[in-house]
Design a protein around this motif. Structure first.
Motif, PDB file in Angstrom:
ATOM      1  N   GLN A  99       0.838  -1.191   0.000  1.00  0.00           N
ATOM      2  CA  GLN A  99       0.000   0.000   0.000  1.00  0.00           C
ATOM      3  C   GLN A  99       0.877   1.247   0.000  1.00  0.00           C
TER       4      GLN A  99
ATOM      5  N   TYR B 235       0.846   5.336   1.166  1.00  0.00           N
ATOM      6  CA  TYR B 235       0.195   6.317   2.018  1.00  0.00           C
ATOM      7  C   TYR B 235       0.853   7.669   1.828  1.00  0.00           C
TER       8      TYR B 235
ATOM      9  N   LEU C   3      -1.287   9.633   8.560  1.00  0.00           N
ATOM     10  CA  LEU C   3      -1.147   9.072   7.216  1.00  0.00           C
ATOM     11  C   LEU C   3      -2.516   8.807   6.604  1.00  0.00           C
TER      12      LEU C   3
ATOM     13  N   HIS D  74      -4.391   6.730   3.374  1.00  0.00           N
ATOM     14  CA  HIS D  74      -4.242   5.678   2.375  1.00  0.00           C
ATOM     15  C   HIS D  74      -4.496   6.226   0.973  1.00  0.00           C
TER      16      HIS D  74
ATOM     17  N   PHE E 167       1.555  -4.434   9.277  1.00  0.00           N
ATOM     18  CA  PHE E 167       1.870  -3.462   8.259  1.00  0.00           C
ATOM     19  C   PHE E 167       3.166  -2.760   8.634  1.00  0.00           C
TER      20      PHE E 167
ATOM     21  N   SER F 102      -9.575  -4.101  14.363  1.00  0.00           N
ATOM     22  CA  SER F 102      -8.115  -4.192  14.498  1.00  0.00           C
ATOM     23  C   SER F 102      -7.583  -2.804  14.805  1.00  0.00           C
TER      24      SER F 102
ATOM     25  N   PHE G  17      -3.918  -0.571  15.819  1.00  0.00           N
ATOM     26  CA  PHE G  17      -2.454  -0.568  15.749  1.00  0.00           C
ATOM     27  C   PHE G  17      -1.905   0.685  16.426  1.00  0.00           C
TER      28      PHE G  17
ATOM     29  N   TYR H 247       1.628   2.915  16.378  1.00  0.00           N
ATOM     30  CA  TYR H 247       2.904   3.157  15.720  1.00  0.00           C
ATOM     31  C   TYR H 247       3.618   4.308  16.410  1.00  0.00           C
TER      32      TYR H 247
ATOM     33  N   LEU I 173       6.022  -0.203  14.064  1.00  0.00           N
ATOM     34  CA  LEU I 173       4.838  -0.852  14.619  1.00  0.00           C
ATOM     35  C   LEU I 173       5.150  -1.314  16.037  1.00  0.00           C
TER      36      LEU I 173
ATOM     37  N   TYR J 170      -0.317  -4.497  17.944  1.00  0.00           N
ATOM     38  CA  TYR J 170      -1.644  -4.438  17.353  1.00  0.00           C
ATOM     39  C   TYR J 170      -2.585  -5.399  18.056  1.00  0.00           C
TER      40      TYR J 170
ATOM     41  N   ASN K 270      -6.447  -7.443  17.812  1.00  0.00           N
ATOM     42  CA  ASN K 270      -7.596  -7.923  17.044  1.00  0.00           C
ATOM     43  C   ASN K 270      -8.707  -8.223  18.036  1.00  0.00           C
TER      44      ASN K 270
ATOM     45  N   PHE L 289       1.164   7.238  16.743  1.00  0.00           N
ATOM     46  CA  PHE L 289      -0.052   7.149  15.940  1.00  0.00           C
ATOM     47  C   PHE L 289      -0.836   5.896  16.304  1.00  0.00           C
TER      48      PHE L 289
ATOM     49  N   ARG M  34      -8.619  -0.621  11.444  1.00  0.00           N
ATOM     50  CA  ARG M  34      -9.131  -1.159  10.199  1.00  0.00           C
ATOM     51  C   ARG M  34     -10.101  -2.293  10.523  1.00  0.00           C
TER      52      ARG M  34
ATOM     53  N   LEU N 203      -9.491  -5.163   2.957  1.00  0.00           N
ATOM     54  CA  LEU N 203      -8.271  -5.421   2.211  1.00  0.00           C
ATOM     55  C   LEU N 203      -7.025  -4.954   2.940  1.00  0.00           C
ATOM     56  N   GLY N 204      -7.185  -4.216   3.985  1.00  0.00           N
ATOM     57  CA  GLY N 204      -6.027  -3.832   4.756  1.00  0.00           C
ATOM     58  C   GLY N 204      -5.764  -2.355   4.873  1.00  0.00           C
ATOM     59  N   GLU N 205      -6.643  -1.523   4.326  1.00  0.00           N
ATOM     60  CA  GLU N 205      -6.415  -0.093   4.453  1.00  0.00           C
ATOM     61  C   GLU N 205      -6.458   0.313   5.913  1.00  0.00           C
ATOM     62  N   LEU N 206      -5.430   1.033   6.351  1.00  0.00           N
ATOM     63  CA  LEU N 206      -5.367   1.548   7.708  1.00  0.00           C
ATOM     64  C   LEU N 206      -5.872   2.980   7.736  1.00  0.00           C
TER      65      LEU N 206
ATOM     66  N   PHE O 232      -5.627   6.262  10.004  1.00  0.00           N
ATOM     67  CA  PHE O 232      -4.783   6.807  11.061  1.00  0.00           C
ATOM     68  C   PHE O 232      -5.447   7.977  11.771  1.00  0.00           C
ATOM     69  N   GLY O 233      -5.110   8.094  13.062  1.00  0.00           N
ATOM     70  CA  GLY O 233      -5.435   9.310  13.774  1.00  0.00           C
ATOM     71  C   GLY O 233      -4.415  10.383  13.440  1.00  0.00           C
TER      72      GLY O 233
END
Lengths: 110, 114
Positions: A33, A35, A43, A45, A98, B31, B33, B35, B45, B48, B50, B91, B95, B100-103, B105-106
């Motif tokens: 991906q 970003y 960040l 996407h 990730f 989910s 995370f 960072y 990272l 995380y 779940n 951060f 998601r 598909l995995g797009e994160l 973020f704050g």
């Protein structure tokens, strides 16, 4: 434990030119991906490319993926001053891990 | 949707003090995370979750760092005691595990430890 490395670290171009950034990574991935991060912000996407895809487009963005070379590129066409930001690639190893690269700082000069 | 909400946005504290960073993920995301971003090491990272359960905390630098997720809408990252080298932007991202995995973020919490 970073996975990706972007190249170049910094890029400065004139408005209207194309910007190309590259990302190399180390292990097999589910997807990759890209970003964007504006200064002082979180960040955002941009685009995702799966490991079985070679190229993907979204508006002015074009992403390629070469899993044999473990590399990806992000092309921004017809750049605008508002594209000024840092761009990161992120590798998705397992669907829940990730890892981000070091980023490319793009400056678009009006 | 309000997006991922982090607080505080900025924190300045003295070495040895306890720091607690907070995160509210997007509703429905299961989910989460944490960072850490520094100039030297980029985005790391830390941990995380779940479904509120910590899955991988191998990125947590040392025992001074701890993270909890008591429910689906709240997580904390605690540093006790804090040290100057902990200065960074932290951060939180969330998601859906079925996506598909797009994160998402704050805006981050900028921590300065003097």
């Amino acid at each position: 434990s970073q996975q990706g490395e972007e190249d170049p670290q910094a890029l400065s171009i004139q408005e209207g030119e194309n910007a190309t950034m590259n990302c190399s990574y180390k292990t097999s991935i589910n997807n990759l991906q890209w970003y964007r991060q504006n200064s002082g912000r979180g960040l955002v996407h941009l685009i995702l490319i799966r490991s079985n895809e070679r190229e993907k487009h979204s508006g002015r963005l074009r992403v390629t993926l070469d899993t044999s070379k473990k590399s990806s590129s992000l092309l921004i066409t017809a750049s605008r001053a508002a594209d000024t930001a840092s761009y990161f690639c992120a590798t998705d190893l397992t669907g829940n891990q990730f890892y981000f690269g070091t980023g490319t700082s793009l400056t678009v000069i009006p | 949707d309000a997006g991922v909400i982090q607080s505080p946005r900025h924190e300045v504290t003295e070495m040895g003090q306890e720091v607690t960073l907070r995160c509210k993920p997007i509703s429905g995301h299961n989910s989460l995370f944490w960072y850490r971003q520094t100039m030297m090491r980029g985005l790391e990272l830390l941990i995380y979750f779940n479904n509120n359960v910590p899955i991988d905390d191998s990125g947590m630098p040392e025992d001074r760092f701890s993270a909890k997720m008591p429910n689906a809408s709240f997580s904390t990252l605690k540093i006790q005691p804090s040290e100057p080298r902990d200065s960074a932007v932290y951060f939180c991202a969330s998601r859906t595990s079925g996506g598909l995995g797009e994160l998402f973020f704050g805006e981050g919490s900028r921590l300065t430890v003097l």
